[in-house]
Design a protein around this motif. Structure first.
Motif, PDB file in Angstrom:
ATOM      1  N   ARG A   1       0.840  -1.206   0.000  1.00 59.07           N
ATOM      2  CA  ARG A   1       0.000   0.000   0.000  1.00 59.07           C
ATOM      3  C   ARG A   1       0.872   1.252   0.000  1.00 59.07           C
ATOM      4  N   LEU A   2       1.900   1.247   0.846  1.00 59.63           N
ATOM      5  CA  LEU A   2       2.788   2.415   0.901  1.00 59.63           C
ATOM      6  C   LEU A   2       3.508   2.630  -0.429  1.00 59.63           C
ATOM      7  N   ARG A   3       3.919   1.561  -1.074  1.00 60.05           N
ATOM      8  CA  ARG A   3       4.573   1.695  -2.386  1.00 60.05           C
ATOM      9  C   ARG A   3       3.604   2.244  -3.421  1.00 60.05           C
ATOM     10  N   ALA A   4       2.360   1.783  -3.377  1.00 66.54           N
ATOM     11  CA  ALA A   4       1.355   2.277  -4.317  1.00 66.54           C
ATOM     12  C   ALA A   4       1.083   3.762  -4.079  1.00 66.54           C
ATOM     13  N   GLU A   5       1.011   4.159  -2.796  1.00 64.88           N
ATOM     14  CA  GLU A   5       0.807   5.580  -2.500  1.00 64.88           C
ATOM     15  C   GLU A   5       1.983   6.412  -3.003  1.00 64.88           C
ATOM     16  N   ARG A   6       3.178   5.916  -2.767  1.00 63.34           N
ATOM     17  CA  ARG A   6       4.358   6.649  -3.237  1.00 63.34           C
ATOM     18  C   ARG A   6       4.327   6.796  -4.768  1.00 63.34           C
ATOM     19  N   ALA A   7       3.979   5.720  -5.454  1.00 57.08           N
ATOM     20  CA  ALA A   7       3.908   5.776  -6.912  1.00 57.08           C
ATOM     21  C   ALA A   7       2.848   6.776  -7.354  1.00 57.08           C
ATOM     22  N   PHE A   8       1.728   6.778  -6.648  1.00 52.01           N
ATOM     23  CA  PHE A   8       0.675   7.736  -6.996  1.00 52.01           C
ATOM     24  C   PHE A   8       1.153   9.171  -6.821  1.00 52.01           C
TER      25      PHE A   8
ATOM     26  N   GLU B   1       8.714  15.816 -21.868  1.00 50.35           N
ATOM     27  CA  GLU B   1       8.435  15.650 -20.447  1.00 50.35           C
ATOM     28  C   GLU B   1       7.235  14.734 -20.243  1.00 50.35           C
ATOM     29  N   LEU B   2       6.275  14.803 -21.123  1.00 52.91           N
ATOM     30  CA  LEU B   2       5.120  13.906 -21.041  1.00 52.91           C
ATOM     31  C   LEU B   2       5.566  12.469 -21.245  1.00 52.91           C
ATOM     32  N   LEU B   3       6.482  12.260 -22.175  1.00 59.60           N
ATOM     33  CA  LEU B   3       7.013  10.911 -22.396  1.00 59.60           C
ATOM     34  C   LEU B   3       7.795  10.433 -21.175  1.00 59.60           C
ATOM     35  N   ASP B   4       8.560  11.331 -20.543  1.00 66.01           N
ATOM     36  CA  ASP B   4       9.308  10.964 -19.340  1.00 66.01           C
ATOM     37  C   ASP B   4       8.362  10.579 -18.197  1.00 66.01           C
ATOM     38  N   VAL B   5       7.273  11.334 -18.018  1.00 68.63           N
ATOM     39  CA  VAL B   5       6.292  11.027 -16.980  1.00 68.63           C
ATOM     40  C   VAL B   5       5.644   9.676 -17.265  1.00 68.63           C
ATOM     41  N   GLN B   6       5.380   9.400 -18.540  1.00 69.29           N
ATOM     42  CA  GLN B   6       4.798   8.107 -18.888  1.00 69.29           C
ATOM     43  C   GLN B   6       5.764   6.971 -18.556  1.00 69.29           C
ATOM     44  N   ASP B   7       7.053   7.174 -18.838  1.00 68.20           N
ATOM     45  CA  ASP B   7       8.054   6.162 -18.494  1.00 68.20           C
ATOM     46  C   ASP B   7       8.123   5.959 -16.972  1.00 68.20           C
ATOM     47  N   LEU B   8       8.064   7.069 -16.262  1.00 64.05           N
ATOM     48  CA  LEU B   8       8.093   6.994 -14.804  1.00 64.05           C
ATOM     49  C   LEU B   8       6.885   6.223 -14.282  1.00 64.05           C
ATOM     50  N   ILE B   9       5.738   6.508 -14.842  1.00 66.28           N
ATOM     51  CA  ILE B   9       4.512   5.818 -14.423  1.00 66.28           C
ATOM     52  C   ILE B   9       4.618   4.333 -14.726  1.00 66.28           C
ATOM     53  N   ARG B  10       5.123   3.979 -15.894  1.00 64.16           N
ATOM     54  CA  ARG B  10       5.283   2.566 -16.245  1.00 64.16           C
ATOM     55  C   ARG B  10       6.248   1.871 -15.276  1.00 64.16           C
ATOM     56  N   THR B  11       7.307   2.535 -14.911  1.00 68.16           N
ATOM     57  CA  THR B  11       8.264   1.972 -13.962  1.00 68.16           C
ATOM     58  C   THR B  11       7.605   1.751 -12.609  1.00 68.16           C
ATOM     59  N   GLN B  12       6.853   2.714 -12.178  1.00 65.35           N
ATOM     60  CA  GLN B  12       6.172   2.592 -10.877  1.00 65.35           C
ATOM     61  C   GLN B  12       5.156   1.453 -10.901  1.00 65.35           C
ATOM     62  N   VAL B  13       4.456   1.313 -12.000  1.00 64.53           N
ATOM     63  CA  VAL B  13       3.470   0.250 -12.113  1.00 64.53           C
ATOM     64  C   VAL B  13       4.148  -1.115 -12.052  1.00 64.53           C
ATOM     65  N   ARG B  14       5.301  -1.247 -12.697  1.00 68.36           N
ATOM     66  CA  ARG B  14       6.043  -2.512 -12.649  1.00 68.36           C
ATOM     67  C   ARG B  14       6.536  -2.812 -11.223  1.00 68.36           C
ATOM     68  N   GLU B  15       6.948  -1.775 -10.511  1.00 71.72           N
ATOM     69  CA  GLU B  15       7.461  -1.978  -9.143  1.00 71.72           C
ATOM     70  C   GLU B  15       6.339  -2.346  -8.166  1.00 71.72           C
ATOM     71  N   THR B  16       5.172  -1.803  -8.385  1.00 66.29           N
ATOM     72  CA  THR B  16       4.082  -2.061  -7.456  1.00 66.29           C
ATOM     73  C   THR B  16       3.240  -3.252  -7.851  1.00 66.29           C
ATOM     74  N   ALA B  17       3.481  -3.819  -9.015  1.00 65.45           N
ATOM     75  CA  ALA B  17       2.691  -4.979  -9.449  1.00 65.45           C
ATOM     76  C   ALA B  17       2.973  -6.152  -8.496  1.00 65.45           C
ATOM     77  N   PRO B  18       1.937  -6.937  -8.171  1.00 64.88           N
ATOM     78  CA  PRO B  18       2.142  -8.086  -7.274  1.00 64.88           C
ATOM     79  C   PRO B  18       3.086  -9.110  -7.911  1.00 64.88           C
ATOM     80  N   LYS B  19       3.869  -9.725  -7.053  1.00 62.94           N
ATOM     81  CA  LYS B  19       4.867 -10.680  -7.553  1.00 62.94           C
ATOM     82  C   LYS B  19       4.449 -12.094  -7.317  1.00 62.94           C
TER      83      LYS B  19
END
Length: 145
Positions: A103-110, A127-145
């Motif tokens: 939950r804390l990781r998801a909040e941080r990503a948000f 910058e929009l492309l960079d934010v999209q890359d950042l969002i994709r990275t965060q989604v991969r990190e917070t995805a359940p393993k």
């Protein structure tokens, strides 16, 4: 007279005891034996009473021991159940900690994503492309393993 010296009927051949004296002595001995027997009967009755009460106490103690055996068995079962529940409780605590971390990781990503979106200036496509890359990275990190 003839009985002046006492009775001439002697039991023993020595002349020490007459038949009447012999009978009286035997009656005294019989009375003493009866008294001794009565005393022994009283002692035996007391011992029987003690035996009866000891037997009933022994039976009561045997019942208590049996009851305590059942209580001890129940205690062992309860201790085993307690150990199992404590193990399950420890697993649940680990799951709660993992969920809280996720939950804390998801909040941080948000918040990272929201901050990135807020900092975007209109018309900044890179910058929009960079934010999209950042969002994709965060989604991969917070995805359940």
């Amino acid at each position: 007279g003839a009985l002046r010296g006492g009775s001439s009927f002697m039991v023993d051949g020595l002349g020490n005891e007459t038949v009447l004296e012999h009978i009286r002595r035997l009656e005294r001995e019989l009375a003493q034996a009866k008294a001794a027997t009565a005393g022994k009967d009283t002692v035996i009755a007391g011992l029987r009473h003690d035996l009866t009460s000891a037997t009933s106490r022994g039976e009561g103690l045997a019942e208590k021991a049996d009851s305590l055996s059942h209580v001890q068995d129940s205690l062992v079962v309860a201790q085993q159940e307690l150990a199992e529940r404590q193990a399950a409780n420890a697993q649940f605590k680990e799951q709660i900690a993992s969920s809280e971390l996720a939950r804390l990781r998801a909040e941080r990503a948000f918040y990272v994503m929201a901050g990135g979106v807020l900092r975007l200036q209109p018309g900044q496509s890179q910058e929009l492309l960079d934010v999209q890359d950042l969002i994709r990275t965060q989604v991969r990190e917070t995805a359940p393993k």
